[in-house]
Structures are given as structure tokens and as C-alpha cells.
Design a protein around this motif. Structure first.
Motif, short mmCIF file in Angstrom:
data_model
loop_
_atom_site.label_atom_id
_atom_site.label_comp_id
_atom_site.label_asym_id
_atom_site.label_seq_id
_atom_site.Cartn_x
_atom_site.Cartn_y
_atom_site.Cartn_z
N GLY A 196 0.77 -1.23 0.00
CA GLY A 196 0.00 0.00 0.00
C GLY A 196 0.80 1.28 0.00
O GLY A 196 0.25 2.37 -0.20
N VAL A 197 2.12 1.22 0.22
CA VAL A 197 2.93 2.44 0.24
C VAL A 197 3.17 2.90 -1.19
O VAL A 197 3.61 2.13 -2.04
CB VAL A 197 4.27 2.21 0.97
N ARG A 198 2.92 4.18 -1.44
CA ARG A 198 3.06 4.75 -2.78
C ARG A 198 4.23 5.73 -2.89
O ARG A 198 4.71 6.00 -3.99
CB ARG A 198 1.76 5.44 -3.19
N GLN A 199 4.68 6.29 -1.77
CA GLN A 199 5.79 7.25 -1.84
C GLN A 199 6.48 7.33 -0.48
O GLN A 199 5.82 7.33 0.56
CB GLN A 199 5.27 8.63 -2.24
N VAL A 200 7.82 7.41 -0.50
CA VAL A 200 8.61 7.55 0.72
C VAL A 200 9.27 8.93 0.72
O VAL A 200 9.92 9.31 -0.26
CB VAL A 200 9.68 6.45 0.83
N PHE A 201 9.07 9.66 1.81
CA PHE A 201 9.53 11.04 1.91
C PHE A 201 10.43 11.19 3.13
O PHE A 201 9.98 11.08 4.27
CB PHE A 201 8.32 11.97 2.02
N CYS A 202 11.72 11.43 2.91
CA CYS A 202 12.69 11.68 3.98
C CYS A 202 12.90 13.20 4.08
O CYS A 202 13.12 13.86 3.06
CB CYS A 202 14.03 11.01 3.68
N PHE A 203 12.86 13.74 5.29
CA PHE A 203 13.00 15.19 5.42
C PHE A 203 13.51 15.57 6.80
O PHE A 203 13.48 14.77 7.74
CB PHE A 203 11.67 15.89 5.14
N GLU A 204 13.98 16.81 6.88
CA GLU A 204 14.39 17.39 8.17
C GLU A 204 13.77 18.76 8.31
O GLU A 204 13.88 19.60 7.41
CB GLU A 204 15.91 17.51 8.29
N ASN A 205 13.11 19.00 9.44
CA ASN A 205 12.70 20.34 9.85
C ASN A 205 13.70 20.81 10.88
O ASN A 205 13.96 20.11 11.86
CB ASN A 205 11.31 20.32 10.48
N ARG A 206 14.22 22.02 10.70
CA ARG A 206 15.21 22.52 11.67
C ARG A 206 14.82 23.93 12.13
O ARG A 206 14.62 24.82 11.31
CB ARG A 206 16.60 22.55 11.03
N GLY A 207 14.69 24.09 13.44
CA GLY A 207 14.43 25.40 14.00
C GLY A 207 13.00 25.58 14.50
O GLY A 207 12.05 25.09 13.89
N ALA A 208 12.86 26.29 15.60
CA ALA A 208 11.54 26.55 16.18
C ALA A 208 10.65 27.33 15.22
O ALA A 208 9.43 27.15 15.21
CB ALA A 208 11.69 27.30 17.50
N GLU A 209 11.27 28.18 14.39
CA GLU A 209 10.48 28.98 13.45
C GLU A 209 9.78 28.09 12.42
O GLU A 209 8.74 28.46 11.87
CB GLU A 209 11.37 29.99 12.72
N ILE A 210 10.36 26.94 12.15
CA ILE A 210 9.77 25.99 11.20
C ILE A 210 8.60 25.25 11.85
O ILE A 210 7.70 24.77 11.17
CB ILE A 210 10.84 24.98 10.71
N GLY A 211 8.64 25.16 13.18
CA GLY A 211 7.61 24.40 13.90
C GLY A 211 8.15 23.18 14.61
O GLY A 211 7.38 22.34 15.08
#
Length: 367
Positions: A165-180
Motif C-alpha cells: 500500500g505504500v506509494r511514496q517515501v519522503f525523507c526530510f528534516e525540519n530545523r528550528g523553532a520557526e519551522i515548527g
């Protein structure tokens, strides 16, 4: 690299990635955690066709804990965390508060009504801890550690893409309080989606139109055009090229492409893997040198950013190209780029910095 898979107290999977092949990972999670079944469903917007994940249980997730209560630090001195070991290189584990889960509690609420289509939020969300050092950032990593993170991303891409059932794999990094970011420890995330994300779907549509019009691949032509007129090129290696896109949406936005088009991280060759850490770390360090107050020699605060790996979906992604998009919401010293009426309401971006000026600035702050 040594990979060791174990379980946390509530049954979630945890994986150690160690540079040392002799590393022993037999620490057990001693916390009294009860297994939790996430409440998650995906609803389809009948107006746009987009999928929206409803995951109300995430309201209770950990929010800005003090450093001595960080759940991503190793378990030390009697304080138990998400990582049972007293130290680690790179760790990946199932998110305790996932937007998507393999077996969500919400049943399929879809039916015959085309205006109210929904299905279970089945997928997987993982946390990637880049280092045990709480006060570090990705830019502080050695090239060897950055390579280990790349190997972990690649491993997870292969494993998650194979899930039903998996259609896409997304690796990411959010950095900083301003980003959330709600946890200060250096970490990223991986989402395994049961659908192709809207941005990827739009890319696929543009690539198909370009192929029909020219007989060529959009991303290969794009990279060749940027190299042919390098006003927006920031870094160029033997196997990778980083440039500010011609129609950049963010004040400082860089796209990093392998020079050879590949679908996802699993397709990278050893020379491409070897060169990536040096170039990526240099990009991150340049981002941290972008915003310096007049008369100062160092930035006031680290630059907030999002680093997003774009990979082809598991179905129908033959024309797409692996690349990393790195951007910051800071537009100048002390000022952020807010997504207000035009951007949030109409998805029509207005950029306050010309892409050519942004590329020039990123070249000026080279190491």
C-alpha cells in the motif's frame, strides 16, 4: 555499516545504524509503555483531489521539553528515553505520535458518496536521530556520519517502499523553532504515504507534458540548462550539482541533484554516495552563514530550514528524478517569510529575493 533492529516497550520498531560493525545493541526499553493504536484517516478533498490526513491524536505529542527530558537523547543516569542505549550513531524508530500507521484504529469511512471519500491512514512515520549530541546540528556532523545518515535514509526507502500500500517515501528534516520543530535534538523524519503527494503528482504531470512536447526528460533538460548558464549554480561536484531554481518560491532555496538521473536513493552509485556528504554539509554551513547582523562576524541564531528529499513514487514515477530541496523561511536578518493570504490562500508564491541574488549570496559565504 551495522544494522540492528529491536523493539521498544510498546512494540514499536527501533533500528540502530552503527559505523562500527562490532557494536552491540542489546539494551532493552524498560519504560512501562502501553501499546497505542493511532487514530488516523485520510480524506479526499473533492474540490482539489488532494488527500488530507486527519490525525487528531497528535495533539498530545511532546512539545518543547527541557534538554534534560529530551526523548531523543540516549538513556543515561537513570533517565529513560526513546533510545534505550547509553550512546548511538544513527537511530531510526517508529514515531510515537504518527500521522500514519500500519494499522490505524479508524475504520474505512468511505462509501458511495463521492463528496465524502475517506480511507484508513495506513502508512508509516519514522524518526531519524542523526547524532546522540543534543546541542549539535546536521551541519556539525562529520562526513562519515553524514554518509551513515544517507545509508539509513536509503535503507528505510528500500524497506518502506516494499510495504503493502505504500506509494511514496519522503525523507526530510525540519530545523528550528520557526519551522515548527517541537524537539530541539537534531533529527529528521520519514513518511511512507499510501498516496502520491500533490507536489509530486504535479511534477509527474509536468514531466509527462515535457516528454510529449520534446521527447526528452524534463529533469535532465533542467539540469543541463542550469549548468549551461551557471548564474544560479551554487556548488558543482563531479556527481552532484546544487543550484537555486529559476522560479524559486523561497528567499533562499537550493536544489541538489545527482548529475545522473535516478528515481530514488536506492539507485545511487557508490561514487555518488561518497561525494554527497561533503557537498551537502557545505550547503548547510553556508545556510548558517547567510544572515549576519551588520558589524557582527557570526550569525545571531542558526538558520531555520527544511530539507526535503523528492523521490519517485513506487508506481508511475519513471520520468521523475531524485533530488533534495533545501530552503529557509528567513528572508533577511530578523525577518521571516510568512505564508499569508496569497501563498496560503491561493498557493501563489511571491519571492522577496531574486534567485540570482540568492545564488550569488550563497557563493559568497563559501567555506
Amino acid at each position: 555499516m551495522k544494522k540492528t533492529t529491536t523493539k521498544l516497550a510498546d512494540g514499536r520498531e527501533l533500528i540502530y545504524f552503527d559505523a562500527d560493525d562490532t557494536a552491540s545493541r542489546d539494551d532493552r526499553d524498560l519504560r512501562p509503555l502501553a501499546a497505542v493504536t493511532p487514530l488516523s484517516e485520510i480524506r479526499r478533498d473533492p474540490v482539489t483531489g488532494d488527500h488530507v490526513t486527519i490525525a487528531a491524536h497528535r495533539q498530545a505529542r511532546t512539545y518543547h521539553p527541557p534538554a534534560d527530558e529530551c526523548p531523543l537523547c540516549p538513556s543515561r543516569d537513570g533517565r529513560l528515553s526513546e533510545i534505550p542505549a547509553a550512546d548511538y550513531d544513527v537511530v531510526v524508530f517508529e514515531n510515537r505520535f504518527p500521522a500514519l500507521a500500519l494499522h490505524p484504529a479508524v475504520a474505512d469511512s468511505g462509501g458511495a458518496d463521492p463528496l465524502h471519500l475517506a480511507f484508513p491512514g495506513a502508512g508509516r512515520c519514522e524518526v531519524v536521530c542523526f547524532t546522540a549530541g543534543h546541542d549539535l546540528s546536521f551541519a556539525d556532523l562529520t562526513e562519515a556520519r553524514a554518509r551513515l545518515v544517507l545509508d539509513a535514509w536509503t535503507d528505510r526507502t528500500a524497506e518502506l517502499s516494499a510495504l503493502p500500500g505504500v506509494r511514496q517515501v519522503f525523507c526530510f528534516e525540519n530545523r528550528g523553532a520557526e519551522i515548527g520543530v517541537t524537539l530541539a535534538h537534531p533529527h529528521g523524519q520519514i513518511y511512507a504515504f499510501p498516496f502520491t503527494t500533490p507536489r509530486t503528482a504535479r511534477m509527474a504531470g509536468q514531466a509527462a507534458a515535457h516528454r510529449a512536447r520534446t521527447g526528452r526528460n524534463l529533469f535532465e533538460d533542467l539540469l543541463a540548462a542550469e549548468l549551461g548558464d551557471p548564474a544560479r549554480v551554487v556548488l558543482a561536484g563531479e556527481h552532484w550539482t546544487a543550484f537555486v531554481p529559476y522560479a524559486a518560491r523561497w528567499p533562499y532555496e537550493v536544489h541538489l541533484y545527482p548529475n545522473r538521473r535516478v528515481a530514488d536513493l536506492t539507485w545511487l552509485s557508490e561514487p555518488e554516495r561518497s561525494e554527497f556528504p561533503k557537498l551537502y554539509l557545505e550547503l548547510l554551513r553556508r545556510f548558517d552563514r547567510l544572515f549576519i547582523q551588520a558589524g557582527q562576524t557570526a550569525p545571531i541564531a542558526p538558520t531555520p530550514y527544511i530539507a526535503a528529499w523528492h523521490q519517485a513514487p513506487t508506481l508511475g514515477g519513471d520520468e521523475l528524478a531524485l533530488h533534495l530541496e533545501l530552503f529557509t523561511i528567513r528572508r533577511t536578518v530578523g525577518k521571516l517569510k510568512f505564508l499569508a493570504g496569497v501563498e496560503s490562500g491561493m498557493d501563489a508564491f511571491v519571492n522577496d529575493v531574486s534567485p540570482e541574488a540568492a545564488a550569488q549570496r550563497l557563493r559568497e559565504v563559501a567555506s
